[in-house]
Motif scaffolding. Structure first.
Motif, PDB file in Angstrom:
ATOM      1  N   SER A 111      56.210  45.366 -15.965  1.00 18.35           N
ATOM      2  CA  SER A 111      55.135  45.389 -16.281  1.00 18.35           C
ATOM      3  C   SER A 111      55.323  46.080 -18.194  1.00 18.35           C
ATOM      4  CB  SER A 111      54.455  47.099 -15.844  1.00 18.35           C
ATOM      5  OG  SER A 111      53.093  46.721 -16.028  1.00 18.35           O
ATOM      6  N   CYS A 112      54.074  46.607 -18.400  1.00 18.73           N
ATOM      7  CA  CYS A 112      54.562  46.918 -19.442  1.00 18.73           C
ATOM      8  C   CYS A 112      53.305  47.175 -20.578  1.00 18.73           C
ATOM      9  CB  CYS A 112      55.085  46.822 -20.954  1.00 18.73           C
ATOM     10  SG  CYS A 112      54.557  44.663 -21.292  1.00 18.73           S
ATOM     11  N   ARG A 144      50.462  45.109  -9.679  1.00 19.74           N
ATOM     12  CA  ARG A 144      51.808  46.692  -9.783  1.00 19.74           C
ATOM     13  C   ARG A 144      51.089  47.326  -8.584  1.00 19.74           C
ATOM     14  NH1 ARG A 144      50.447  47.147 -15.834  1.00 19.74           N
ATOM     15  NH2 ARG A 144      47.878  48.300 -14.989  1.00 19.74           N
ATOM     16  N   GLU A 197      58.754  49.617 -16.101  1.00 18.13           N
ATOM     17  CA  GLU A 197      57.843  50.451 -17.142  1.00 18.13           C
ATOM     18  C   GLU A 197      58.342  50.347 -17.917  1.00 18.13           C
ATOM     19  OE1 GLU A 197      55.918  49.827 -20.106  1.00 18.13           O
ATOM     20  OE2 GLU A 197      54.814  50.042 -17.695  1.00 18.13           O
TER      21      GLU A 197
END
Length: 231
Positions: free
Chosen positions: A134-135, A169, A177
């Motif tokens: 994810s970001c 998530r 991350e």
């Protein structure tokens, strides 16, 4: 051997995590690599895409123009479904074959790099663990604009065509991350690997396989003895 699903959103850095895993000796079966194979010129999917989408999504060399095709399917849901119907089954068969080869080689686990793991839902139940890359949303958008060269509005549409990152998530065992530095991402990858490498899930699966083999062998011996006794 148990399976670990690796997924994320477009431009979140999943390919970076995949490379880090491979650099650490982890076998990775990449759905994107399989997808490129099934659309090689002359193959069945290549011909079906040409029939369905026309020459506009092909380069002069005859190869599929993935960028042009992407612009088409991210603007048209039905076109996206049509492409999925053409390619998904073929990609899945290739991935199953590659995974089987890794099992026969004796690996304790393998990572399946599946961009649409949650969207398709087909393989989720087969994953022992799921890792989501994810970001931050603005970072994701900036990366996609820079990578694709497309307008920001088009990039937003491509992001919105996928399941929201927050949903992915929430359904992951591990979240990496990837908004920061490569070193930070690598530290997170090492943390995930330390857990996976100490897992005993592969022994449970091997025990089940052994029981299945023994059961089949016992049944075969019993049937053989029954046939001899009736002669």
């Amino acid at each position: 051997m148990f399976l670990v699903g690796l997924t994320g959103g477009i431009a979140t850095g999943k390919s970076t995590v995949s490379r880090l895993l491979q650099d650490r000796g982890v076998p990775v079966v990449d759905a994107d690599v399989m997808a490129r194979k099934v659309v090689e010129p002359g193959r069945k999917a290549w011909r079906q895409i040409r029939d369905a989408f026309g020459p506009a999504v092909f380069l002069d060399s005859g190869e599929l123009d993935r960028a042009a095709l992407g612009r088409v399917i991210f603007r048209d849901t039905e076109k996206r479904r049509q492409l999925n119907r053409i390619t998904h089954g073929k990609i899945q068969r290739l991935m199953i074959w590659e995974t089987l080869k890794l099992f026969l080689q004796g690996h304790s686990f393998a990572v399946l790099d599946l961009p649409l793991l949650f969207e398709s839902g087909v393989a989720v139940d087969y994953m022992e663990k799921i890792v989501v890359v994810s970001c931050e949303e603005d970072v994701q958008l900036q990366r996609l604009v820079a990578r694709s060269g497309e307008a920001e509005a088009d990039c937003r549409r491509r992001i919105e065509a996928q399941l929201p990152l927050r949903v992915k998530r929430d359904n992951a065992h591990f979240v990496i991350e990837n908004s920061g530095s490569l070193a930070d991402t690598a530290r997170q990858v090492d943390g995930v690997l330390s857990v996976l490498r100490t897992s005993r899930a592969h022994w449970r699966l091997r025990a089940l396989l052994l029981l299945l083999v023994v059961g089949c062998a016992t049944l075969a011996l019993w049937l053989s003895s029954v046939r001899r006794s009736t002669r």
